[in-house]
Write an enzyme that holds these catalytic residues in place. Sequence first.
Site, short mmCIF file in Angstrom:
data_model
loop_
_atom_site.label_atom_id
_atom_site.label_comp_id
_atom_site.label_asym_id
_atom_site.label_seq_id
_atom_site.Cartn_x
_atom_site.Cartn_y
_atom_site.Cartn_z
N ASP A 91 0.72 -1.03 -0.10
CA ASP A 91 0.06 -0.01 -0.14
C ASP A 91 1.00 1.24 0.15
OD1 ASP A 91 -2.16 1.59 -0.05
OD2 ASP A 91 -2.88 1.06 2.29
N ALA A 192 -11.52 2.38 0.24
CA ALA A 192 -12.35 3.15 1.24
C ALA A 192 -13.54 2.55 1.62
CB ALA A 192 -12.59 4.76 0.79
N CYS A 280 -6.46 -25.42 17.04
CA CYS A 280 -7.66 -25.85 17.89
C CYS A 280 -7.72 -27.44 18.31
CB CYS A 280 -8.67 -25.48 16.87
SG CYS A 280 -9.02 -23.75 16.79
#
Length: 580
Positions: A91, A192, A280
């Site tokens: 980014d 956005a 798990c």
Amino acid sequence: MVEFKFEVKARDAAGRIGKLEVNGKKIETPAIMPVINPKQLTVTPKELKEMGFGIIITNSYIIYKTPELREKALEVGIHRLLDYDGIIEVDSGSFQLMRYGGVDVTNREIVEFQERIGVDIGTFLDIPTPPDAPREKAEEDLRITLERAKEAEEIKGIAMNAAVQGSTYPDLRTYAARKLSEMNFEIHPIGAVVPLMESYRYRDLVDVVIASKQGLRSDRPVHLFGAGHPMIFALAVAMGIDLFDSASYALYAKDDRYLTPEGTKHLSELEYFPCSCPVCSRYTPRELREMPKEERTRLLALHNLWVIREELNRVKQAIKEGELWRLVDERARSHPKLYAAYKRLLEYQDYLEKNEPITKASAFFKVSEESLKWPIVQRAKARAERVKAKFPETINHPIFGEIPKYLSLSYPFAQSEGEEDFTIEKPGKREVRNYVMAVAEYQFGEGTREAFKDAFVELSRKTGMPRQIKAKGKHLATFRAEDGLLTLGIEGAKRLHEILPFPRMRVVVDEDAEPFARKGKNVFAKFVIDADENIRPYDEVLIVNRNDELLATGQTLLNGRELKLFQSGLAVKVRRGVEK
């Protein structure tokens, strides 16, 4: 030179399994990029690669603004800095711009920096306009974003994202998408949207994504910026999203939050783990709660990554089986706001129908009232009405209502399950030709029944169902056992070619592909120069040259618009060439 390719391998709804290649590194899409904070590694990039994550995303602005990281990245490159040999996307600082209101770098500086440190996929400094911003602000931000896109296009030497902005104004999103599609970029994130997801405004998210997709080139992958929760993957992929990114795996873990495909649980709520990932399977919730914070955070982050990966695999398997809509329907019931988004998506019938395959590997299951609005159902009803005008004899179908009797052996009418059974009657010898003619009209369009008006139809000795279709000793087509639709032989293709005006059913190929198509070789996308825009995925098509001379017949993977755009991958799986 930018080395970037994207091709489609399989599809369902508007979703697709694709192959993305950049700088010689390949991943399968849909894919997720775990977000890496180079200052704070909960899980190392090397571990992510070992877990099967072939692409990651980090923030080039953080590296640029941190002297020790910047110097090392410039010295050894970003791959060695992060110890990761997969695809690295970055980014630009746009997220910081949205969150904190400013960044201390120019668009040109960040684009040039990304190239200097050797990123695989860069991002220019777009302006993310948050939801519900004033129209004037959204327009001004978009104007600046498009200016910066033009600057980035002129200077870039790497594959680059061009994010679609426009706040919650669908027309601005579509406009931005069209303008960016005209430029030379490789990937289009939809930007956005994190505030929409954080506030569970999934219905608005659907509007933003579809508005963007309607303006974007279909041959470029689309990235939903900031989307990383598994509960949204099925819906997002069904809309046409190819790439995701997730910081949530680590951020949620720090707050003792445990991801599931249906939502988020707090560790304190759990007595049992509903998951069988390595974490798990080894620990109980109580054991994790009693661990030191740092160790617990790391293990929860690993679980969150496993469940993200598992859900994406589930989505891809659903695409392969033609079951993506069923998975969307199931996942939508995990939250009322997601359910509202699912219903909203089904309102975009025109967009969905263009991407919906003509046939699927699985039967249609009526699992809900919403399933009757799936595009495969809406299309089938519309086409059945058209056929009814030519073949008025009808039967009552428990799901589809009144349908032409002669479509009762074909997909999706015969291959469907509802509360009530639908009994399929075997055709009699006197009327079996009507079944073929009706299916041709349904599958290939108005007037195509004429190609089979003198056909002799062989019935299977075993099942009594239509199989081989011939006329004057020549093979016209096969009535497929799996879906009751027609696969054309070359003689059937010749007849349809004579009946149908150009460009109906046509895929036009260039001179380089012509001799191969004639011999029955597959057609690749880069050789296609035109196509009928009404072609749908998995349609049977006629392959012709520039002079509309028939070369071959086959099944297309792409729709008509995509056939004209894609430059990589298979376009048509050729079944028969005129010379073979």
